[in-house]
Structure formats: C-alpha cells, structure tokens
Design a protein around this motif. Structure first.
Motif, PDB file in Angstrom:
ATOM      1  N   UNK A   1      56.048  20.754  53.730  1.00 23.89           N
ATOM      2  CA  UNK A   1      56.672  20.615  55.052  1.00 23.89           C
ATOM      3  C   UNK A   1      55.752  19.859  56.003  1.00 23.89           C
ATOM      4  N   UNK A   2      54.455  19.975  55.774  1.00 23.82           N
ATOM      5  CA  UNK A   2      53.455  19.361  56.664  1.00 23.82           C
ATOM      6  C   UNK A   2      53.307  17.879  56.349  1.00 23.82           C
ATOM      7  N   UNK A   3      53.502  17.065  57.365  1.00 18.73           N
ATOM      8  CA  UNK A   3      53.372  15.616  57.215  1.00 18.73           C
ATOM      9  C   UNK A   3      52.007  15.112  57.671  1.00 18.73           C
ATOM     10  N   UNK A   4      51.342  15.891  58.540  1.00 16.71           N
ATOM     11  CA  UNK A   4      50.015  15.499  59.009  1.00 16.71           C
ATOM     12  C   UNK A   4      49.242  16.759  59.422  1.00 16.71           C
ATOM     13  N   UNK A   5      47.999  16.875  58.940  1.00 14.67           N
ATOM     14  CA  UNK A   5      47.200  18.054  59.263  1.00 14.67           C
ATOM     15  C   UNK A   5      46.752  18.059  60.720  1.00 14.67           C
ATOM     16  N   UNK A   6      46.394  16.893  61.256  1.00 18.77           N
ATOM     17  CA  UNK A   6      45.931  16.811  62.643  1.00 18.77           C
ATOM     18  C   UNK A   6      47.112  16.965  63.597  1.00 18.77           C
ATOM     19  N   UNK A   7      46.990  17.880  64.560  1.00 22.89           N
ATOM     20  CA  UNK A   7      48.078  18.199  65.485  1.00 22.89           C
ATOM     21  C   UNK A   7      47.607  18.046  66.935  1.00 22.89           C
ATOM     22  N   UNK A   8      47.776  16.870  67.516  1.00 20.63           N
ATOM     23  CA  UNK A   8      47.336  16.648  68.904  1.00 20.63           C
ATOM     24  C   UNK A   8      48.325  17.248  69.908  1.00 20.63           C
ATOM     25  N   UNK A   9      47.843  17.556  71.089  1.00 18.26           N
ATOM     26  CA  UNK A   9      48.714  18.038  72.160  1.00 18.26           C
ATOM     27  C   UNK A   9      48.070  17.748  73.504  1.00 18.26           C
ATOM     28  N   UNK A  10      48.902  17.667  74.542  1.00 19.46           N
ATOM     29  CA  UNK A  10      48.403  17.400  75.897  1.00 19.46           C
ATOM     30  C   UNK A  10      49.338  18.030  76.911  1.00 19.46           C
ATOM     31  N   UNK A  11      48.780  18.476  78.040  1.00 20.53           N
ATOM     32  CA  UNK A  11      49.549  19.066  79.130  1.00 20.53           C
ATOM     33  C   UNK A  11      49.107  18.440  80.439  1.00 20.53           C
TER      34      UNK A  11
ATOM     35  N   UNK B   1      45.131  18.932  83.873  1.00 21.19           N
ATOM     36  CA  UNK B   1      45.248  18.050  82.717  1.00 21.19           C
ATOM     37  C   UNK B   1      44.519  18.678  81.539  1.00 21.19           C
ATOM     38  N   UNK B   2      45.100  18.576  80.357  1.00 21.36           N
ATOM     39  CA  UNK B   2      44.515  19.224  79.189  1.00 21.36           C
ATOM     40  C   UNK B   2      44.859  18.443  77.929  1.00 21.36           C
ATOM     41  N   UNK B   3      43.878  18.275  77.070  1.00 20.75           N
ATOM     42  CA  UNK B   3      44.107  17.644  75.770  1.00 20.75           C
ATOM     43  C   UNK B   3      43.515  18.545  74.697  1.00 20.75           C
ATOM     44  N   UNK B   4      44.168  18.588  73.564  1.00 20.87           N
ATOM     45  CA  UNK B   4      43.691  19.432  72.476  1.00 20.87           C
ATOM     46  C   UNK B   4      44.000  18.818  71.121  1.00 20.87           C
ATOM     47  N   UNK B   5      43.294  19.296  70.130  1.00 20.92           N
ATOM     48  CA  UNK B   5      43.534  18.828  68.758  1.00 20.92           C
ATOM     49  C   UNK B   5      43.421  20.023  67.821  1.00 20.92           C
ATOM     50  N   UNK B   6      44.493  20.266  67.076  1.00 21.67           N
ATOM     51  CA  UNK B   6      44.483  21.311  66.064  1.00 21.67           C
ATOM     52  C   UNK B   6      44.463  20.688  64.685  1.00 21.67           C
ATOM     53  N   UNK B   7      43.911  21.423  63.735  1.00 18.56           N
ATOM     54  CA  UNK B   7      43.869  20.913  62.364  1.00 18.56           C
ATOM     55  C   UNK B   7      44.318  22.029  61.424  1.00 18.56           C
TER      56      UNK B   7
ATOM     57  N   UNK C   1      36.990  24.665  74.797  1.00 16.30           N
ATOM     58  CA  UNK C   1      37.142  25.828  73.947  1.00 16.30           C
ATOM     59  C   UNK C   1      37.473  25.491  72.516  1.00 16.30           C
ATOM     60  N   UNK C   2      37.292  26.468  71.662  1.00 16.43           N
ATOM     61  CA  UNK C   2      37.705  26.323  70.263  1.00 16.43           C
ATOM     62  C   UNK C   2      38.252  27.658  69.789  1.00 16.43           C
ATOM     63  N   UNK C   3      39.122  27.616  68.797  1.00 19.45           N
ATOM     64  CA  UNK C   3      39.710  28.838  68.256  1.00 19.45           C
ATOM     65  C   UNK C   3      40.103  28.631  66.804  1.00 19.45           C
ATOM     66  N   UNK C   4      40.279  29.742  66.106  1.00 21.42           N
ATOM     67  CA  UNK C   4      40.757  29.729  64.724  1.00 21.42           C
ATOM     68  C   UNK C   4      41.876  30.756  64.606  1.00 21.42           C
ATOM     69  N   UNK C   5      42.912  30.412  63.842  1.00 22.11           N
ATOM     70  CA  UNK C   5      44.085  31.283  63.707  1.00 22.11           C
ATOM     71  C   UNK C   5      44.302  31.677  62.248  1.00 22.11           C
TER      72      UNK C   5
ATOM     73  N   UNK D   1      43.567  31.496  56.729  1.00 28.97           N
ATOM     74  CA  UNK D   1      43.358  30.687  57.922  1.00 28.97           C
ATOM     75  C   UNK D   1      44.424  29.604  57.995  1.00 28.97           C
ATOM     76  N   UNK D   2      45.099  29.530  59.119  1.00 25.57           N
ATOM     77  CA  UNK D   2      46.189  28.566  59.276  1.00 25.57           C
ATOM     78  C   UNK D   2      45.731  27.287  59.957  1.00 25.57           C
ATOM     79  N   UNK D   3      44.894  27.415  61.014  1.00 26.18           N
ATOM     80  CA  UNK D   3      44.486  26.226  61.753  1.00 26.18           C
ATOM     81  C   UNK D   3      43.250  26.513  62.590  1.00 26.18           C
ATOM     82  N   UNK D   4      42.590  25.420  62.989  1.00 30.85           N
ATOM     83  CA  UNK D   4      41.483  25.490  63.944  1.00 30.85           C
ATOM     84  C   UNK D   4      41.815  24.544  65.084  1.00 30.85           C
ATOM     85  N   UNK D   5      41.427  24.903  66.299  1.00 31.63           N
ATOM     86  CA  UNK D   5      41.753  24.108  67.480  1.00 31.63           C
ATOM     87  C   UNK D   5      40.542  23.888  68.367  1.00 31.63           C
ATOM     88  N   UNK D   6      40.501  22.726  68.993  1.00 29.20           N
ATOM     89  CA  UNK D   6      39.522  22.442  70.052  1.00 29.20           C
ATOM     90  C   UNK D   6      40.297  21.920  71.255  1.00 29.20           C
ATOM     91  N   UNK D   7      39.747  22.147  72.460  1.00 21.32           N
ATOM     92  CA  UNK D   7      40.464  21.756  73.663  1.00 21.32           C
ATOM     93  C   UNK D   7      39.509  21.430  74.797  1.00 21.32           C
TER      94      UNK D   7
END
Length: 315
Positions: free
Chosen positions: A298-308, A282-288, A225-229, A261-267
């Motif tokens: 405040x932001x130190x890195x635009x790429x925001x990885x996550x996993x569950x 199992x799930x992996x995602x990357x937000x930007x 999936x992908x999304x935009x916020x 637009x705050x971020x875009x995500x793929x998962x």
C-alpha cells in the motif's frame, strides 16, 4: 501520522510575557485526522461557536434579569456594554479562532500530497479542560515539571476514495480514540509518552515517545522535535495489511503487517506573536515509515512530508 502544530495554551496568564503564551500541550503527537476533514472541522467550529454565542446571550440576559428595573438611561448604558460582556466571556474561556492550510500525503504511505484548509476553534473549561476540533483533553495532574493528561476524539478512519491507490481495499470505519499522555519538562526540553487506543475502526493501539526542544526570543518561539511511533497488530493489519479479498479487488499482493515500530518523525516549527491576540504559525515535518509499514504494498513512498501554516486570534 504527521505531527500536529502546537498552539499557545488558552489557560495562560493574561499578564505573562509573550514567551509564556505558548505551551506544547501534547509534545508533538500525531495530527488528528479529524482536523484534515474540512467539512467536519467546519461543522464542529460552527456548532461550538453557536453554543458560545447562546451562552453569551444567556449570560447577558441572566445579568439583566437579576438587576432591578432601571431608568432608560441606565438601560441604554447596559445595552452598550453587552459587547464587552460577550468579549469578557470569550476571554474568560480562552477562546481562540484561526484558520490556515495543512499539506500532507493523501494517506499514510502515499507519494502524492494535498493541501487541506483548516478552520480552527479552541476554548477551555476551567483550568484543566481544553476543547478543540480534534476533541477534548483533560489535565489530571500538573505538578512541577510532571504532567499527566487524558484525551478523547473522533477519528474518521480511512476511505478508499481518498486516493486511487486505495481502491479495492475498502474503508476503515470511524472510531473514538482515547489517549493518555505523560510529559516531563527539563529546562527547555520536554520528554513525553502517549498511548492511544481506537474503539471502532482498527480497534488498534499506538504508543508515541518523543522530545521537544524550545527556544524563545522576544515574541518568537522556535521548537524542534522528534518522535517514534509503535503500533500493534490490529492497527498495522488494518492500515498496512492486504487480505486475500482485498488483493483480489485491488490487484495488490497479499501482505501481513505485524506489530512494531511504524514511523519516526522530525519537526521544526516557529510561532510569532504580533501582540497579545494575533499569532502566526509555520511548521514543517518529515516522517519516515519503518518496518512492516514501509514494506507494505500500500505504501508508495516511505518519506512522508507535511507542513502547516495558519493564523490565530485569541480573545
């Protein structure tokens, strides 16, 4: 905020094929930060489990009181059936227990990640209400491929103690988050849009739009999936802006973050059903981060990885 994992729907048909045990209840919405608070999730899980236990006991007692006095052999038989009654109650309400680990940045915009344990408990009330550690969701319309849902949950905000990079910025208060989601399914694809508003905390509003693609083979479900916020001024200024007072305390430059637009995500996610009860996810995602959010000091890195990663059991 990183995207949440998708569970199978507690309202599914018990006799359905394994591929029908799953549903993308809200597409790929933001991960509720309440799930990332281990102590809060534990308290909610324990409280709900205690409530279910009392309900099971009361149900058994009510059935016993409604029956006439019986012989000792009948009484013994009824006593031995109590566990099955309790299990039937849990199955009737689609109770699911689970646990695992969630890996994500310390805060939205951080360049450091942390692993957080996730206790999980979910159940349904009737066919339209689902309760889990993040809150309550009510399906108001489910007609053919079109669905409309509303939700409410607790959001713990952000604490400056969450990361050394947030020191001097102060805390963002807790809030109640109310949302509405409209989704439409086209064969193996689901399109959705969600609007969420915080009451308290930032008092901001966010809108999320995205799509989910599903592929099922046997007991394995794979989704992508992908999304935009989009976020309004209140949300952006609270989470990404730096006032003059905050600048003086933190040493960061003053910064005004506006709506946009705050971020875009793929998962990518995979769920495997071992049988009608046990599942592994199992799930992996990357937000930007985008726009004013990405440019914030405040932001130190635009790429925001996550996993569950988690294991669940449905009664």
């Amino acid at each position: 905020m990183p995207m949440i994992f998708s569970f199978f729907d507690p309202r599914y048909d018990q006799d359905a094929k394994p591929s029908m045990l799953f549903c993308l209840r809200q597409g790929l919405p933001p991960m509720p930060t309440s799930l990332l608070q281990p102590r809060l999730s534990c308290r909610v899980a324990v409280a709900v489990l205690a409530l279910l236990t009392v309900s099971i006991a009361n149900g058994g007692a009510a059935q016993t009181l409604s029956q006439p006095m019986a012989t000792s052999s009948t009484s013994t038989s009824n006593s031995s059936s109590l566990p099955s009654r309790g299990r039937g109650f849990l199955a009737q309400h689609g109770v699911m227990l689970g646990g695992g680990v969630y890996v994500a940045p310390e805060y939205e915009g951080s360049d450091k990640v942390e692993a957080t344990p996730i206790p999980f408990l979910m159940f349904n009330v009737g066919e339209r209400i689902v309760v889990d550690p993040s809150g309550v969701e009510v399906t108001l319309m489910n007609r053919d491929a079109l669905s409309f849902r509303m939700s409410g949950r607790y959001e713990p905000g952000r604490k400056e103690g969450d990361s050394a990079a947030l020191r001097g910025l102060g805390d963002i208060d807790d809030s109640a988050r109310f949302g509405a989601t409209l989704s439409y399914e086209i064969e193996t694809m689901e399109l959705y849009g969600t609007v969420e508003t915080d009451v308290g905390g930032s008092d901001g509003t966010q809108a999320i739009a995205g799509a989910v693609f599903k592929c099922t083979t046997g007991r394995l479900l794979v989704t992508a999936g992908f999304s935009a916020t989009w976020s309004d001024d209140k949300y952006m200024s609270s989470y990404f802006g730096v006032t003059s007072a905050q600048s003086a305390r933190s040493g960061l430059a003053t910064y005004r973050a506006g709506a946009g637009l705050k971020r875009a995500d793929v998962e990518l996610a995979a769920t495997y059903m071992f049988d009608d009860h046990w599942m592994l996810r199992g799930q992996v995602g990357l937000g930007y981060l985008l726009g004013d959010a990405a440019d914030s000091p405040i932001v130190k890195r635009e790429a925001q990885p996550n996993a569950v990663f988690l294991v669940g059991y449905r009664f």
